[in-house]
Design a protein around this motif. Structure first.
Motif: not given
Ligand code: AMP
Ligand code: TRP
Length: 330
Positions: A211-213, A251-254, A283-287
């Motif tokens: 999906d788009s950002p 996703l953030s690791g926190s 997700l941006r760079p993955i997409r």
């Protein structure tokens, strides 16, 4: 090195966050220190009505996404199930080892066939777990990283491997399900008591990798929240917020408790904006990488063909041993 095998169906244009956090993230981590085989199980996708153009598109899209998510063709063997015909060969043998009642108890079959209606469910849906057992046993896998919903299929695989070994002689490694407690089970963000799923009623609840950002930003900002105002992990009383905490944390690791601290005294709005930011930027760079891979279809096919060749060589050894032990004339 221990061997790992897993599979994913090419049944949608995009994987969702549940597929990634529940399964593929573990695949990526296991590439290091393991001999990993990852399979796009297109034959399993045929258990429901399919459109040829879509099957092709989705198989390639799945490959592109797996690579973009971090599966490396240098470290792992990434391949397409139908390109390795030994899956069908061993699948039949597994069917001949499985009791009808045993297969009837598979909960995924019961769920899916009751959704499809008894008359439209296919025989292939019924024998699906036996093909899955073949996928795993062909590679003598030690570990099978999957989501919790697949545990029963892995148990069946172990039973079938043990049964074959005791009747016909040691042939198959008994695989273990590799299900991390920390591997998040991700729920639908509109209906947070149900798991995020491609067959979910509404797309608004499913965060898709492709999906788009902008679309994902909007979806997360409209995620369902719970009564009260506190950002607290409580899956019973606060399923919506807990699910978003799980997503953020994965996703953030926190840690969840660090996030509870960070958002103490702030409202759900601020929290959702933060979750949206984390997801969208992750997700941006993955997409973008997946879209780029899809532009060069030849390169993508080369990677898959190489993977299928490597997989085929291992699979053939297992089939030869299996036939020999069964008494098939070779
Ligand atoms: P499926 O979408 O059912 O083909 O699942 C592909 C993989 O993703 C399997 O290993 C599932 O266990 C995993 N998976 C699917 N949905 C979720 C979810 N909502 N949360 C965690 N894992 C999931
Ligand atoms: N049944 C799995 C799922 O629905 C997909 C699958 C097919 C698989 N073959 C496999 C998973 C072998 C692990 C190993 O997600």
């Amino acid at each position: 090195m221990k061997r790992v095998l897993s599979g994913i169906q090419p049944t949608s244009d995009s994987f969702h966050l549940g597929n990634y956090l529940g399964a593929v993230k573990q695949w990526v981590e296991l590439q290091d220190g393991h001999d990993a085989f990852y399979c796009i199980v297109d034959l399993h996708a045929l258990t429901v009505e399919t459109d040829p153009a879509l099957l092709r598109k989705r198989t390639l899209a799945s490959a592109a996404q797996l690579l973009a998510l971090g599966i490396s063709p240098e470290k792992s063997t990434l391949f397409v199930q139908s390109q390795v015909p030994q899956h069908n060969q061993l699948g039949w043998i597994m069917e001949c080892l499985t009791g009808f009642g045993e297969a009837s108890r598979m909960t995924q079959f019961k769920d899916k066939s009751s959704k499809a209606g008894a008359d439209s469910a296919r025989v292939g849906l019924f024998t699906y777990p036996m093909l899955q057992a073949a996928d795993i046993l062909l590679y003598q896998a030690d570990y099978v990283p999957v989501g919790e919903d697949q545990r029963q299929h892995i148990e069946l695989t172990r039973d079938l491997a043990g049964r074959f070994n005791s009747r016909y002689g040691q042939t198959f490694q008994l695989p273990e399900a590799y299900i991390l407690k920390t591997a998040a089970k991700i729920n639908d963000i509109q209906e947070p008591t149900a798991k995020m799923s491609k067959s979910s009623g509404s797309v608004a609840g499913v965060i898709e990798i492709m999906d788009s950002p902008e679309a994902n930003l909007k979806k997360i900002k409209s995620a369902v929240t719970d009564a009260g105002r506190e950002v607290k992990f409580d899956p019973i009383e606060k399923p919506g917020i807990s699910n978003l905490l799980t997503i953020h944390s994965a996703l953030s690791g926190s840690s969840i408790s660090a996030l509870e601290g960070e958002f103490a005294g702030k409202g759900y709005g601020d929290f959702k904006a933060a979750v949206a930011e984390v997801v969208v930027e992750y997700l941006r760079p993955i997409r973008a990488a997946a879209l780029e891979l899809l532009e060069d279809e030849k390169h993508l096919l080369d990677i898959l063909h190489q993977g299928s060749q490597k997989a085929g060589a291992v699979a053939q050894e297992t089939i030869s041993a299996t036939y020999k032990n069964l008494g098939v004339v070779l």
